[in-house]
Design an enzyme around this catalytic site. Structure first.
Site, PDB file in Angstrom:
ATOM      1  N   HIS A   1       0.822  -1.213   0.000  1.00 15.54           N
ATOM      2  CA  HIS A   1       0.000   0.000   0.000  1.00 15.54           C
ATOM      3  C   HIS A   1       0.854   1.259   0.000  1.00 15.54           C
ATOM      4  O   HIS A   1       1.921   1.288   0.617  1.00 15.54           O
ATOM      5  CB  HIS A   1      -0.913   0.015   1.229  1.00 15.54           C
ATOM      6  CG  HIS A   1      -1.971  -1.041   1.188  1.00 15.54           C
ATOM      7  ND1 HIS A   1      -3.068  -0.954   0.366  1.00 15.54           N
ATOM      8  CD2 HIS A   1      -2.105  -2.206   1.871  1.00 15.54           C
ATOM      9  CE1 HIS A   1      -3.840  -2.020   0.546  1.00 15.54           C
ATOM     10  NE2 HIS A   1      -3.269  -2.805   1.448  1.00 15.54           N
TER      11      HIS A   1
ATOM     12  N   LYS B   1     -15.515  -2.762   3.177  1.00 11.97           N
ATOM     13  CA  LYS B   1     -14.156  -2.243   3.236  1.00 11.97           C
ATOM     14  C   LYS B   1     -13.605  -1.929   1.855  1.00 11.97           C
ATOM     15  O   LYS B   1     -12.532  -1.370   1.703  1.00 11.97           O
ATOM     16  CB  LYS B   1     -13.250  -3.280   3.912  1.00 11.97           C
ATOM     17  CG  LYS B   1     -13.376  -3.310   5.418  1.00 11.97           C
ATOM     18  CD  LYS B   1     -12.562  -2.204   6.063  1.00 11.97           C
ATOM     19  CE  LYS B   1     -11.068  -2.438   5.855  1.00 11.97           C
ATOM     20  NZ  LYS B   1     -10.287  -1.238   5.903  1.00 11.97           N
TER      21      LYS B   1
ATOM     22  N   SER C   1      -3.898  -5.410   8.362  1.00  6.69           N
ATOM     23  CA  SER C   1      -3.499  -4.628   7.202  1.00  6.69           C
ATOM     24  C   SER C   1      -3.216  -3.197   7.622  1.00  6.69           C
ATOM     25  O   SER C   1      -3.906  -2.670   8.497  1.00  6.69           O
ATOM     26  CB  SER C   1      -4.623  -4.663   6.166  1.00  6.69           C
ATOM     27  OG  SER C   1      -4.126  -4.267   4.925  1.00  6.69           O
TER      28      SER C   1
ATOM     29  N   CYS D   1      -5.341 -27.038 -13.832  1.00  5.99           N
ATOM     30  CA  CYS D   1      -5.757 -28.379 -13.389  1.00  5.99           C
ATOM     31  C   CYS D   1      -5.610 -28.523 -11.882  1.00  5.99           C
ATOM     32  O   CYS D   1      -6.018 -29.521 -11.315  1.00  5.99           O
ATOM     33  CB  CYS D   1      -5.010 -29.469 -14.149  1.00  5.99           C
ATOM     34  SG  CYS D   1      -3.460 -29.972 -13.385  1.00  5.99           S
TER      35      CYS D   1
HETATM   36  C1  LIG Z   1      -7.623 -11.016   3.905  1.00  7.01           C
HETATM   37  C2  LIG Z   1      -6.383 -10.239   4.180  1.00  7.01           C
HETATM   38  C3  LIG Z   1      -5.923  -9.281   3.272  1.00  7.01           C
HETATM   39  C4  LIG Z   1      -4.784  -8.537   3.519  1.00  7.01           C
HETATM   40  N1  LIG Z   1      -4.278  -7.716   2.553  1.00  7.01           N
HETATM   41  C5  LIG Z   1      -3.119  -7.034   2.779  1.00  7.01           C
HETATM   42  C6  LIG Z   1      -2.511  -6.248   1.760  1.00  7.01           C
HETATM   43  O1  LIG Z   1      -2.969  -6.239   0.612  1.00  7.01           O
HETATM   44  N2  LIG Z   1      -1.416  -5.522   2.044  1.00  7.01           N
HETATM   45  C7  LIG Z   1      -0.878  -5.542   3.297  1.00  7.01           C
HETATM   46  O2  LIG Z   1       0.086  -4.851   3.504  1.00  7.01           O
HETATM   47  N3  LIG Z   1      -1.401  -6.319   4.270  1.00  7.01           N
HETATM   48  C8  LIG Z   1      -2.498  -7.073   4.028  1.00  7.01           C
HETATM   49  N4  LIG Z   1      -3.030  -7.881   5.011  1.00  7.01           N
HETATM   50  C9  LIG Z   1      -2.392  -7.908   6.301  1.00  7.01           C
HETATM   51  C10 LIG Z   1      -1.188  -8.801   6.313  1.00  7.01           C
HETATM   52  O3  LIG Z   1      -1.448 -10.021   5.644  1.00  7.01           O
HETATM   53  C11 LIG Z   1      -0.816  -9.078   7.751  1.00  7.01           C
HETATM   54  O4  LIG Z   1      -0.704  -7.860   8.400  1.00  7.01           O
HETATM   55  C12 LIG Z   1       0.504  -9.808   7.880  1.00  7.01           C
HETATM   56  O5  LIG Z   1       0.540 -10.960   7.063  1.00  7.01           O
HETATM   57  C13 LIG Z   1       0.716 -10.190   9.303  1.00  7.01           C
HETATM   58  O6  LIG Z   1       1.889 -10.931   9.382  1.00  7.01           O
HETATM   59  P1  LIG Z   1       2.239 -11.692  10.710  1.00  7.01           P
HETATM   60  O7  LIG Z   1       3.598 -12.215  10.519  1.00  7.01           O
HETATM   61  O8  LIG Z   1       1.971 -10.836  11.866  1.00  7.01           O
HETATM   62  O9  LIG Z   1       1.137 -12.843  10.830  1.00  7.01           O
HETATM   63  P2  LIG Z   1       1.088 -14.285  10.185  1.00  7.01           P
HETATM   64  O10 LIG Z   1       1.446 -14.273   8.791  1.00  7.01           O
HETATM   65  O11 LIG Z   1      -0.241 -14.857  10.552  1.00  7.01           O
HETATM   66  O12 LIG Z   1       2.223 -15.066  10.951  1.00  7.01           O
HETATM   67  C14 LIG Z   1       2.099 -15.524  12.257  1.00  7.01           C
HETATM   68  C15 LIG Z   1       2.821 -16.841  12.344  1.00  7.01           C
HETATM   69  O13 LIG Z   1       2.902 -17.238  13.686  1.00  7.01           O
HETATM   70  C16 LIG Z   1       2.705 -18.622  13.799  1.00  7.01           C
HETATM   71  N5  LIG Z   1       2.272 -18.900  15.164  1.00  7.01           N
HETATM   72  C17 LIG Z   1       1.116 -18.566  15.745  1.00  7.01           C
HETATM   73  N6  LIG Z   1       1.091 -18.991  17.020  1.00  7.01           N
HETATM   74  C18 LIG Z   1       2.267 -19.595  17.251  1.00  7.01           C
HETATM   75  C19 LIG Z   1       2.841 -20.225  18.372  1.00  7.01           C
HETATM   76  N7  LIG Z   1       2.208 -20.306  19.551  1.00  7.01           N
HETATM   77  N8  LIG Z   1       4.072 -20.763  18.256  1.00  7.01           N
HETATM   78  C20 LIG Z   1       4.739 -20.682  17.100  1.00  7.01           C
HETATM   79  N9  LIG Z   1       4.235 -20.093  16.005  1.00  7.01           N
HETATM   80  C21 LIG Z   1       3.018 -19.544  16.079  1.00  7.01           C
HETATM   81  C22 LIG Z   1       1.667 -18.876  12.751  1.00  7.01           C
HETATM   82  O14 LIG Z   1       1.637 -20.226  12.355  1.00  7.01           O
HETATM   83  C23 LIG Z   1       2.100 -17.951  11.637  1.00  7.01           C
HETATM   84  O15 LIG Z   1       2.971 -18.576  10.712  1.00  7.01           O
HETATM   85  C24 LIG Z   1      -4.130  -8.687   4.744  1.00  7.01           C
HETATM   86  C25 LIG Z   1      -4.581  -9.654   5.639  1.00  7.01           C
HETATM   87  C26 LIG Z   1      -5.645 -10.468   5.335  1.00  7.01           C
HETATM   88  C27 LIG Z   1      -6.013 -11.588   6.236  1.00  7.01           C
END
Ligand SMILES: Cc1cc2nc3c(=O)[nH]c(=O)nc-3n(C[C@H](O)[C@H](O)[C@H](O)COP(=O)(O)OP(=O)(O)OC[C@H]3O[C@@H](n4cnc5c(N)ncnc54)[C@H](O)[C@@H]3O)c2cc1C
Lengths: 417, 498
Positions: B49, B253, B344, B448
């Site tokens: 973004h 949204k 996000s 596929c």
């Molecule tokens: C539908 C959707 C659309 C989005 N679109 C955008 C976009 O276009 N642009 C943008 O910038 N952002 C977007 N976002 C937001 C973005 O995807 C998230 O902000 C980002 O991926 C968060 O990353 P994270 O590493 O915090 O979480 P995650 O990717 O969920 O990583 C967390 C990790 O922690 C692990 N975990 C959890 N609990 C434990 C535990 N107890 N022990 C060990 N491991 C654990 C999980 O398995 C996972 O791999 C979107 C999100 C969604 C859901």
């Protein structure tokens, strides 16, 4: 660069029959397949029902494939396995380049004609629009069959099959024979999609429930499939709210139909028929690009392997005429139009110069009908027509001659009364 | 100094990468799944973004990190060879009501210092986007928007972090943060105790639970908000040049339509709040998918036929209270940080979040950060057969004939690519699975959906890893059950022989 007169793409029944016939007609032909063996899909079909028309014998798929392999070998046609067609370039009317990826490197073939016999792919749950989770345990019928019969691996123990075409019915029996529990075969249409004999032999004989007018509307499961949600559908095939129920299972097998594999044809600009999903062809099965022929399930989904092989031979004959005359000499093509209760018909264009065969399917089952082509005064009585059973109409040159001067011929199904 | 990062999502691996730049830090990432990036970071809209949709008055830190992240990604994708494009975004309006709403974002852009954001009308709009719906009267154009391959981004960053000394432990779930005398001692996991001086909680949607186990932010709850998507086959002709977006309203949204870096039309997401317990529910729904088709047809001149949908999927947004990211370092317990509720634009902000968090660690716990001399910023992506010229294909086959053996027909993926993926997975400590391979080499992402290649890829994995074919994992579960001839007939010993 290697020179050929015809390159056959795909070593399934249509391609093998085409290559053997092409060699028999004296063409310098090359047969390609991306797998490590010829045979195509029948190789993994251990059930009978193959070859009644083509070999005059009821064979298993495996044996049918083997017989055709022998034919290919005897014909002396050169074959190339583990060869993936990267692309086709149409340079001119009578010159095409086929670029092939092999373990030895990129092979470039210069050819006059191509017979495209790459088969079909299976429709997926996504294409059907089934929502839900995507856990492990979802297979297409072909993948499940291959795992069982080429690798000896059991894909699941409690199965729900989506679709009652012959593939779905046969897989139901296949699982039942291995003691897996087939919970249901779910069919959205009001009638089974496969041959009647398969409904009896594959479902009834094994007490497997067939749910007509029902659709799978959801797949549930966190890691592995846990159940599917099924609902009744209305006349427009839309799920009826409130009729949902669940069937616990660990595996979903999708047998919801095949689509001709036309990727490369589309890329070179062949015109595609929305009804068949395959290319538009004339009576020699030549597509809208001169010298590019199609046969088997890449042309139209066949329910009998015999027809696929027959189409392969026909395409080879077309290629022979094409190569010999520097193109097909016909100028008057008569379009085939679809009349009452006809869902699809192949070929799309006929000529009056030679015998030909029309393959067609009806839209809905009907009893006591005539299959007619009024312009040719052809009329054949059929006790029952069903969408699952392909109609095959052989037309002689004499019959076709009557179409001289007509702007079309019409294939139609009319009640006997 | 031992630092443990919980969660190998985009946030966790980015923090690990930035930590790996400094001397004297012993960094371990623990991830409960079999692979990196299988949480929100895999299933999202893939947009980098511009930052013009963030309100700096309500979310000052989020706004700042989003704009900074957008800038940093431009370097990161180059260093790490991550597929990305920068086509810009059009927030399309169809009425003056919508235009008034959309124009707010031009103002936000100014506040956030996002350059180039302006309103475009008629001819300019259609020049920028030939696929736009004729009913559109104009759009807010944000030229700095990009799209990235989200799963490959996580993989690339993880590979680079490991290359620079970070340890990755997969299938390792943090159960509890162990605190003694107000000081963090480590993390209790399903595979034993992992010692740590500093623990960074980047556990995505489960970060609230991890935080509670450390005894902080008891009131903090992350709720799942589902987003569903439709993805069309690469051969569908509709390929918008820009990222298209409907105007967000208080009710919806806004839905995006864009061409992914892999050439597929992507439509989504929906926004549906789920109950707190539904943190694993990534199923799609009939209602959601229908809504997407409707919204997308407002954006586009036409939508491909339904038969061109190759996949539908859903992701869960980790929605914190009031949408407020919780990035905080605690002194009680000493050594614990939350990087939680990163909804996000978390993907966009991830590199900036990482830099911010590393500074926060240094300041809070009084650590001197010294850049390592030997830090390697680069990672090279895998070799692919698809998309390079015939001559190039020929020459790689001559070096390694496995490139000449095509396993996936739809995406033209060779055996050598699958084997390379297996090697790369082993190098970072990830168990080779069919899903893991799919997202690395694209085998099975085509029309596929793997019905022609999954068994072939499974056979290669089986051979490369010595696991029987049926036991090769799809995601968390094995592909199949065992030997067909003995399994259901009661001879378990024979089922091992396949
Ligand atoms: C539908 C959707 C659309 C989005 N679109 C955008 C976009 O276009 N642009 C943008 O910038 N952002 C977007 N976002 C937001 C973005 O995807 C998230 O902000 C980002 O991926 C968060 O990353 P994270 O590493 O915090 O979480 P995650 O990717 O969920 O990583 C967390 C990790 O922690 C692990 N975990 C959890 N609990 C434990 C535990 N107890 N022990 C060990 N491991 C654990 C999980 O398995 C996972 O791999 C979107 C999100 C969604 C859901």
């Amino acid at each position: 660069m290697k020179e050929c007169e015809v390159v056959v793409l795909g070593g399934g029944p249509a391609g093998m029959a085409a290559a053997a016939r092409a060699a028999g007609l004296g063409l310098n032909a090359l047969l390609l397949d991306n797998r490590e063996t010829l045979g195509g899909i029948p190789l993994q079909c251990v059930h009978p029902g193959f070859g009644v028309h083509y070999f005059g014998e009821d064979l298993t798929g495996t044996l049918f494939a083997y017989r055709l392999m022998e034919k290919v070998e005897k014909s002396g046609v050169e074959t190339l396995l583990k060869a993936h067609v990267h692309s086709i370039e149409v340079e001119a009317y009578d010159e095409k380049l086929v670029n092939v990826i092999t373990r030895e490197g990129v092979l470039r073939l210069r050819t006059k004609a191509i017979i495209y016999a790459t088969g079909a792919r299976e429709r997926t749950l996504f294409e059907l629009g089934v929502p839900g989770g995507r856990p492990a345990g979802v297979f297409t019928a072909g993948e499940a069959q291959l795992l069982m019969d080429l690798y000896g691996v059991l894909p699941g123990k409690e199965i729900v099959i989506v679709g009652s075409g012959d593939v779905g019915l046969i897989m139901a029996r296949r699982f039942a024979l291995e003691n897996a529990k087939v919970k249901a075969v779910v069919e959205i249409m009001p009638w089974p999609g496969g041959l009647m004999r398969n409904v009896v032999q594959c479902l009834m004989d094994f007490n497997i429930p067939l749910l007509l007018n029902h659709a799978v509307v959801g797949v549930v499961g966190r890691r592995r499939v846990e159940k599917v949600v099924v609902a009744k559908v209305d006349e427009e095939l839309k799920p009826i709210e409130g009729t949902e129920f669940e069937i616990p299972c660990d595996t979903v097998v999708v047998a919801a139909g095949l689509r001709p594999n036309v990727d490369l044809l589309e890329k070179i600009g062949c015109s595609i028929d929305q009804a068949t999903g395959g290319p538009i062809v004339n009576d020699l099965l030549e597509t809208t690009i001169p010298g590019v022929f199609a046969a088997g399930n890449a042309l139209v989904i066949n329910d009998l392997v015999d027809y696929a092989a027959e189409q392969g031979e026909r395409a080879a004959e077309g290629a022979k005429l094409f190569v010999e005359n520097g193109g097909l000499q016909t100028t008057d093509w008569i379009p085939v139009s679809r009349g009452r209760n006809v869902r699809l018909a192949v070929p799309h264009y006929m000529c009056t110069e030679r015998d030909a065969t029309i393959y067609a399917r009806v839209l809905r089952p009907e009893k006591n009908v005539f299959v007619e082509i009024p312009e040719l005064q052809v009329r054949k009585y059929v006790a029952a027509v069903r969408p699952a059973e392909m109609l095959r109409l052989k037309l002689t040159r004499e019959q076709l001659k009557q179409a001289d001067g007509c702007d079309k011929i019409t294939l139609t199904v009319v009640p006997r009364e | 100094m031992k630092i443990v990062v919980i969660g190998a999502g985009i946030v966790g691996v980015s923090i690990a990468r930035v930590l790996s730049m400094y001397d004297g830090l012993d960094v371990t990432v623990i991830e409960k799944q079999a692979d990196v990036g299988w949480g929100a970071s895999k299933a999202n809209t893939s947009i980098i973004h511009p930052g013009h949709e963030e309100n700096p008055r309500e979310h000052p830190l989020r706004s700042k990190l989003c704009v900074e992240g957008n800038r940093m990604w431009r370097t990161w994708v180059k260093e790490l060879d991550i597929p990305a494009r920068w086509p810009g975004e059009l927030m399309v309006f169809t009425s003056s009501e919508e235009e008034r709403e959309a124009r707010r974002y031009v103002e936000l852009a100014k506040l956030n210092g996002v350059t180039g954001v302006r309103v475009v009308y008629d001819r300019e709009l259609r020049n920028l986007e030939p696929w736009v719906n004729p009913a559109a009267t104009g759009a807010v154009y944000a030229p700095t928007a990009g799209t990235i391959s989200p799963f490959e981004a996580v993989i690339a960053i993880a590979e680079n972090a490991v290359e620079n000394g970070v340890k990755l432990l997969t299938e390792t779930e943090a159960r509890r943060i162990i605190v003694k005398g107000g000081v963090v001692e480590g993390v209790e996991t399903n595979r034993g105790f992992v010692e740590a001086d500093v623990v960074v909680n980047a556990a995505g949607i489960h970060a609230d639970e991890v935080s509670h186990s450390a005894g902080v932010e008891e009131e903090f709850r992350i709720r799942p908000r589902k987003g569903e998507y439709l993805i069309y086959d690469e051969d569908a002709s509709v390929k918008p040049a820009r990222i298209l977006h409907t105007v967000p309203t208080p009710l919806t949204k806004g839905v995006y339509a864009l061409t992914t870096v892999h050439g597929n039309l992507l439509v989504g997401p929906t926004a549906e709040d789920l109950p707190y317990e539904a943190k694993e529910d990534v199923s799609t729904t009939d209602k959601g998918l229908k809504l997407l088709s409707r919204e997308a047809s407002k954006l586009l001149k036409e939508l491909p036929p339904k038969s061109k949908v190759v996949r539908t999927f859903a992701g869960l947004r980790p929605e914190p209270p009031k949408g407020q990211w919780l990035i905080r370092a605690y002194t009680d317990p000493w050594g614990f940080l939350n990087v939680a509720g990163i909804r996000s634009p978390g993907f966009t902000a991830a590199p900036a979040i990482a830099s911010y968090v590393v500074q926060l660690i240094a300041e809070t716990y009084d650590i001197q950060l010294r850049r390592r001399e030997k830090w390697n910023p680069y990672r090279v992506g895998p070799t692919r057969v698809n998309g390079v010229g015939l001559d190039a294909v020929d020459s790689i086959i001559r070096k390694n004939p496995d490139y000449g053996e095509i396993l996936c027909y739809c995406r033209m993926v060779s055996k050598a690519e699958v084997l390379e993926a297996v090697e790369r997975m082993k190098t970072i400590g990830v168990k080779p699975t069919l899903d893991g391979v799919k997202f690395r080499v694209y085998a099975g992402l085509g029309k596929c959906q793997g019905s022609f290649c999954r068994w072939r890829v499974a056979a290669v994995l089986s051979q490369a890893t010595g696991v029987p074919l049926y036991k090769v994992a799809v995601g968390a579960e094995p592909y199949a059950f065992g030997d067909v001839k003995v399994l259901l007939k009661g001879d378990p010993s024979a089922s091992e022989g396949v």
